[in-house]
Design a protein around this motif. Structure first.
Motif, PDB file in Angstrom:
ATOM      1  N   LEU A 114     -11.196   0.346 -11.780  1.00 28.18           N
ATOM      2  CA  LEU A 114     -10.290  -0.421 -12.640  1.00 28.18           C
ATOM      3  C   LEU A 114     -10.018   0.302 -13.950  1.00 28.18           C
ATOM      4  CD1 LEU A 114     -11.579  -4.042 -12.057  1.00 28.18           C
ATOM      5  CD2 LEU A 114      -9.377  -3.114 -11.356  1.00 28.18           C
ATOM      6  N   THR A 115     -11.048   0.910 -14.516  1.00 30.65           N
ATOM      7  CA  THR A 115     -10.861   1.654 -15.758  1.00 30.65           C
ATOM      8  C   THR A 115      -9.842   2.767 -15.553  1.00 30.65           C
ATOM      9  OG1 THR A 115     -13.111   1.161 -16.478  1.00 30.65           O
ATOM     10  CG2 THR A 115     -12.007   3.020 -17.533  1.00 30.65           C
ATOM     11  N   TYR A 151     -16.925  -9.400 -11.181  1.00 27.34           N
ATOM     12  CA  TYR A 151     -16.995  -8.112 -11.871  1.00 27.34           C
ATOM     13  C   TYR A 151     -15.595  -7.622 -12.229  1.00 27.34           C
ATOM     14  CZ  TYR A 151     -17.743  -3.212 -12.840  1.00 27.34           C
ATOM     15  OH  TYR A 151     -17.734  -1.982 -13.439  1.00 27.34           O
ATOM     16  N   ALA A 152     -14.682  -7.688 -11.277  1.00 29.33           N
ATOM     17  CA  ALA A 152     -13.318  -7.225 -11.528  1.00 29.33           C
ATOM     18  C   ALA A 152     -12.647  -8.066 -12.616  1.00 29.33           C
ATOM     19  CB  ALA A 152     -12.495  -7.277 -10.241  1.00 29.33           C
ATOM     20  N   LYS A 212     -14.049  -9.933 -14.973  1.00 32.05           N
ATOM     21  CA  LYS A 212     -14.690  -9.765 -16.276  1.00 32.05           C
ATOM     22  C   LYS A 212     -14.387  -8.395 -16.894  1.00 32.05           C
ATOM     23  CE  LYS A 212     -18.579 -12.797 -16.697  1.00 32.05           C
ATOM     24  NZ  LYS A 212     -18.260 -13.067 -18.055  1.00 32.05           N
ATOM     25  N   HIS A 213     -14.023  -7.433 -16.060  1.00 34.17           N
ATOM     26  CA  HIS A 213     -13.735  -6.086 -16.541  1.00 34.17           C
ATOM     27  C   HIS A 213     -12.577  -6.077 -17.537  1.00 34.17           C
ATOM     28  CE1 HIS A 213     -13.479  -1.744 -16.514  1.00 34.17           C
ATOM     29  NE2 HIS A 213     -12.180  -1.873 -16.388  1.00 34.17           N
ATOM     30  N   ASP A 214     -11.561  -6.887 -17.250  1.00 36.51           N
ATOM     31  CA  ASP A 214     -10.369  -6.899 -18.102  1.00 36.51           C
ATOM     32  C   ASP A 214      -9.630  -8.213 -17.893  1.00 36.51           C
ATOM     33  OD1 ASP A 214      -7.437  -6.302 -18.801  1.00 36.51           O
ATOM     34  OD2 ASP A 214      -8.452  -4.475 -19.477  1.00 36.51           O
ATOM     35  N   VAL A 221      -6.804  -8.607 -15.206  1.00 39.56           N
ATOM     36  CA  VAL A 221      -7.077  -8.562 -13.770  1.00 39.56           C
ATOM     37  C   VAL A 221      -6.889  -9.950 -13.167  1.00 39.56           C
ATOM     38  CG1 VAL A 221      -8.891  -8.222 -12.034  1.00 39.56           C
ATOM     39  CG2 VAL A 221      -8.651  -6.608 -13.926  1.00 39.56           C
TER      40      VAL A 221
END
Length: 86
Positions: A2-3, A30-31, A33-35, A38
């Motif tokens: 994702l980054t 996880y995905a 919370k990453h951004d 999303v």
């Protein structure tokens, strides 16, 4: 992953993720919370597990980013998952 995706798409307003066989939602959480951009389509055919994952998404503050699709992925239609994964 994702980054790297966001780095290569700096103007993106949203990133669509599909989690097939989402189970209890670890990867979906996880995905999400990453951004905050999303959006996850979490596909899980077991309704009991899908119901539990909904609570997990709520507890982790990502329920607004995750759409649970309670269906066998082999039988999905474009109507159920209108956004292709990025």
């Amino acid at each position: 992953v994702l980054t790297e995706w966001f780095e290569s798409h700096p103007d993106a307003k949203q990133c669509n993720v599909v989690d097939v066989g989402a189970g209890l939602g670890l990867l979906s959480c996880y995905a999400a919370k990453h951004d905050p951009r999303v959006r996850v389509n979490a596909i899980e055919s077991n309704t009991h597990i899908a119901d539990t994952s909904q609570l997990i998404y709520q507890d982790n503050g990502v329920a607004d980013q995750v759409k649970i699709i309670r269906r066998d992925a082999r039988h999905l239609t474009n109507k159920e998952v209108p956004q292709l994964a990025d």
